[in-house]
Design an enzyme around this catalytic site. Sequence first.
Site, PDB file in Angstrom:
ATOM      1  N   GLU A 133      27.772  62.033   1.690  1.00 52.74           N
ATOM      2  CA  GLU A 133      28.631  60.853   1.543  1.00 52.74           C
ATOM      3  C   GLU A 133      28.236  59.710   2.482  1.00 52.74           C
ATOM      4  O   GLU A 133      29.055  58.864   2.799  1.00 52.74           O
ATOM      5  CB  GLU A 133      30.085  61.243   1.784  1.00 52.74           C
ATOM      6  CG  GLU A 133      30.591  62.252   0.771  1.00 52.74           C
ATOM      7  CD  GLU A 133      32.113  62.316   0.770  1.00 52.74           C
ATOM      8  OE1 GLU A 133      32.704  61.910  -0.243  1.00 52.74           O
ATOM      9  OE2 GLU A 133      32.675  62.761   1.780  1.00 52.74           O
TER      10      GLU A 133
ATOM     11  N   HIS B 166      39.167  63.526   7.009  1.00 52.93           N
ATOM     12  CA  HIS B 166      40.175  64.150   6.130  1.00 52.93           C
ATOM     13  C   HIS B 166      41.395  64.476   6.984  1.00 52.93           C
ATOM     14  O   HIS B 166      41.927  65.582   6.920  1.00 52.93           O
ATOM     15  CB  HIS B 166      39.640  65.448   5.515  1.00 52.93           C
ATOM     16  CG  HIS B 166      38.246  65.391   4.995  1.00 52.93           C
ATOM     17  ND1 HIS B 166      37.411  66.483   4.958  1.00 52.93           N
ATOM     18  CD2 HIS B 166      37.536  64.371   4.461  1.00 52.93           C
ATOM     19  CE1 HIS B 166      36.230  66.126   4.439  1.00 52.93           C
ATOM     20  NE2 HIS B 166      36.283  64.857   4.130  1.00 52.93           N
TER      21      HIS B 166
ATOM     22  N   HIS C 160      34.659  58.463   8.684  1.00 50.97           N
ATOM     23  CA  HIS C 160      35.186  59.069   7.454  1.00 50.97           C
ATOM     24  C   HIS C 160      35.794  60.409   7.830  1.00 50.97           C
ATOM     25  O   HIS C 160      35.124  61.265   8.402  1.00 50.97           O
ATOM     26  CB  HIS C 160      34.071  59.275   6.424  1.00 50.97           C
ATOM     27  CG  HIS C 160      34.523  60.159   5.298  1.00 50.97           C
ATOM     28  ND1 HIS C 160      35.641  59.882   4.545  1.00 50.97           N
ATOM     29  CD2 HIS C 160      34.035  61.326   4.805  1.00 50.97           C
ATOM     30  CE1 HIS C 160      35.816  60.834   3.644  1.00 50.97           C
ATOM     31  NE2 HIS C 160      34.849  61.718   3.779  1.00 50.97           N
TER      32      HIS C 160
ATOM     33  N   HIS D 207      41.494  63.216  -0.626  1.00 53.98           N
ATOM     34  CA  HIS D 207      40.237  63.358   0.107  1.00 53.98           C
ATOM     35  C   HIS D 207      40.400  62.991   1.586  1.00 53.98           C
ATOM     36  O   HIS D 207      40.202  63.839   2.449  1.00 53.98           O
ATOM     37  CB  HIS D 207      39.204  62.471  -0.600  1.00 53.98           C
ATOM     38  CG  HIS D 207      37.814  62.555  -0.058  1.00 53.98           C
ATOM     39  ND1 HIS D 207      36.713  62.168  -0.788  1.00 53.98           N
ATOM     40  CD2 HIS D 207      37.336  62.945   1.135  1.00 53.98           C
ATOM     41  CE1 HIS D 207      35.608  62.345  -0.050  1.00 53.98           C
ATOM     42  NE2 HIS D 207      35.970  62.820   1.111  1.00 53.98           N
TER      43      HIS D 207
END
Lengths: 237, 237, 237, 237
Positions: D81, D102, D100, D170
């Site tokens: 990603e 979660h 990024h 996500h």
Amino acid sequence: MAQTKQERDQALIDDLVTANHILASEGIVDGYGHVSVRDSRNPNHYFLSRSLAPGLVTAADIIEYDLDSNPIGDTRTGYKERFIHGEIYKVRPEVMAIVHDHSPAVIPFSVSSVHLRAVAHMAAFIGDGVPVFEIRDVDGMTDMLISNPKRGQALAKLLGDHPAALMRGHGAAVVGATVKEAVGRAYYLDLNAKLQEQAMLLGGKVTYFEPEEARKTAPQDGYERAWDVWKRKAAIK
Amino acid sequence: MAQTKQERDQALIDDLVTANHILASEGIVDGYGHVSVRDSRNPNHYFLSRSLAPGLVTAADIIEYDLDSNPIGDTRTGYKERFIHGEIYKVRPEVMAIVHDHSPAVIPFSVSSVHLRAVAHMAAFIGDGVPVFEIRDVDGMTDMLISNPKRGQALAKLLGDHPAALMRGHGAAVVGATVKEAVGRAYYLDLNAKLQEQAMLLGGKVTYFEPEEARKTAPQDGYERAWDVWKRKAAIK
Amino acid sequence: MAQTKQERDQALIDDLVTANHILASEGIVDGYGHVSVRDSRNPNHYFLSRSLAPGLVTAADIIEYDLDSNPIGDTRTGYKERFIHGEIYKVRPEVMAIVHDHSPAVIPFSVSSVHLRAVAHMAAFIGDGVPVFEIRDVDGMTDMLISNPKRGQALAKLLGDHPAALMRGHGAAVVGATVKEAVGRAYYLDLNAKLQEQAMLLGGKVTYFEPEEARKTAPQDGYERAWDVWKRKAAIK
Amino acid sequence: MAQTKQERDQALIDDLVTANHILASEGIVDGYGHVSVRDSRNPNHYFLSRSLAPGLVTAADIIEYDLDSNPIGDTRTGYKERFIHGEIYKVRPEVMAIVHDHSPAVIPFSVSSVHLRAVAHMAAFIGDGVPVFEIRDVDGMTDMLISNPKRGQALAKLLGDHPAALMRGHGAAVVGATVKEAVGRAYYLDLNAKLQEQAMLLGGKVTYFEPEEARKTAPQDGYERAWDVWKRKAAIK
């Protein structure tokens, strides 16, 4: 005859020991619960610790079992619920590892009429749900334990092709193609339960994974990347 | 006359010290709360630390008490609420250990009209509920503490044959046949409270244990297996 | 003129440093928040760290301030919100220590129309509530910080005789007769908020402390017993 | 050609490694998630670890990428990603770092029709909300991953001028003017989500930040003060 320690697949045993420590370190098991792995050299046998808290398990504690959950050349006390493992291995040849836990976010879903469903991509394997085992349907009033073949078989049957089954008022049985996958699924089954509950409590509309999305998302890395850091954390604790 | 250190049941004292550390390490007590054990050699005496945070207790801090909660040959300051212990030991001869805690998931049930009930098999001893002590019924407006025999007796009476009683706006008193059982029950009383609350919040129907199920499930291993790993964790912290 | 290090009340400074570490270790502050103590030798001065995360504070970081929050002989950068401390010390002569925190269970009550009230005896000092500071009433649209005397005075006025005031969308200011009491109150203010929320979520009737009960229960040991174990935990971390 | 280790901005790389450890230590990432920094010497390149759990990242694991997310002179496996990073850097020249994650409190808001809004001053950058990325709008049924430029571009477009975007089912992408700011924002985005949920659950009226308040409050210290203590905590773990 049991394999000697020298004959065992040592890497597999090491992973099993690490799996025990990770599950304890991450709070998926406390003093109870257990994890097994199918013998890579003999699919009709599996490895599981003697009766011991997972956080304390060492290689010396691992017992070899046949699929009827009889110990092979070992007289130490085993887990009463080892039938969870043996009976699932019998009907799921592709399953190589099984976790049984009482993880805290999962139990509420096991006693609620509300179903656990995938809300987070790391838990996409849940799809639109996992079955809930009701022991009363099998044996009426019990001590809740999967302490004999009959109960183990009923649980394995309910599990069917699913990655996990919840057990009412008790916990979960989670399967995987590897020890790492079974551990990763047990971890994210619990996390998804927590996230779903929080999402529902917000009071708005919740978007669950669509079946096709869940199928496409589920194949992960077998949780290899997480395993490495979980292992380090467990070693520090 | 108090026993000399040499005369005391050292294994019992060691378990009591460990119990203090486990309760602190697992978050069942913070700076307050206490745990006692009945003297194995004299059922009319019990052991309890001097007034000290449980996480700091050593064998040297343990005071011997009679069942009126008078210290035996010891002038150090005791816990104000030691009457919880003495008065329960008087009326429950089979009880060998008692935990008093303010564990965080239990207090909400102590102030709510909603009852704590067993949802998880490790807490099946709860059955369909434990009584809630309302100190106003005994003594009107108070400082909430069980700081005299009268209040202790009222709590012991309410407790009756139950494994635990909640105390409104305060915490719980939990009893066991061993130190390990009292500690294990205190741990799982708290965990069950958390799980029940989460289950209720899901908004669906909740399945509680049936009385017969609870009776059959409750006899565990006395939490021996969990004790071993809790002890190790407490030692590391 | 500032006191030399030699002239300072070293025990007081040591307690202040420990208070910083405890608040960090117990999760009452994260990288922000602060705690001060009034100088035991000069009630018109107080001690507070330079601008630093509480978990990192040492005795060398402590600055002496007058009650207008001017540093005494020190040019290091101070906390922008030190006026919380100075202005409260001005109007509450019996207050000897003040905590300002953003503790996580308290903030929800600071932005909700639902009031925090005492549900647990360790937090009986809350009684039937603490005031909530709305900075818009004082200064309209702001950066939310008590970064000048005017805002500090308004907060001190709202606080009145209460043991604490919440600050909308921000945190709390908590006072005590000793450093230990201010820290203990900050800890139990947060815990009570969590317990009250859990009690309310159960959906039944909640029994709060009666005013007379709260008055009788509030005088504790100044949280001395908890302090000892919190200090040990903070030292280990 | 890739820079040699000697040519890299070592302080920047050190901060990036620390950022990885802090995010893991504070529970913002687990075995997954990643953080990048734009090269201070070449705005068309950025640094990001090879595919590895953030808690295990060292300087030797850092790969240099161009903004199309092609590795520069490096053949090791990268994060699938990484396009999240490259595509955002393309359209947000002032952005110097991207997280990024979660994080657990954020995901519920990503799947709920209820919007995340600022309730706490440390998270004022959220203002009256951040956009939620719905990958179905871009690519229909997917594996949920931003694993190609098209998806990265769509996410970057939705992000617009916001400090963060949630990703349905996500996690989140969070940007900053420095590594410290991106990490601090990721931390407080998660904390605000938790606080907002708790505030909403109280059932009363919730006061959110007014737009002007949010604008005035948002400029913090770039989370410098928190960084120092987070770094120490991460080093101890």
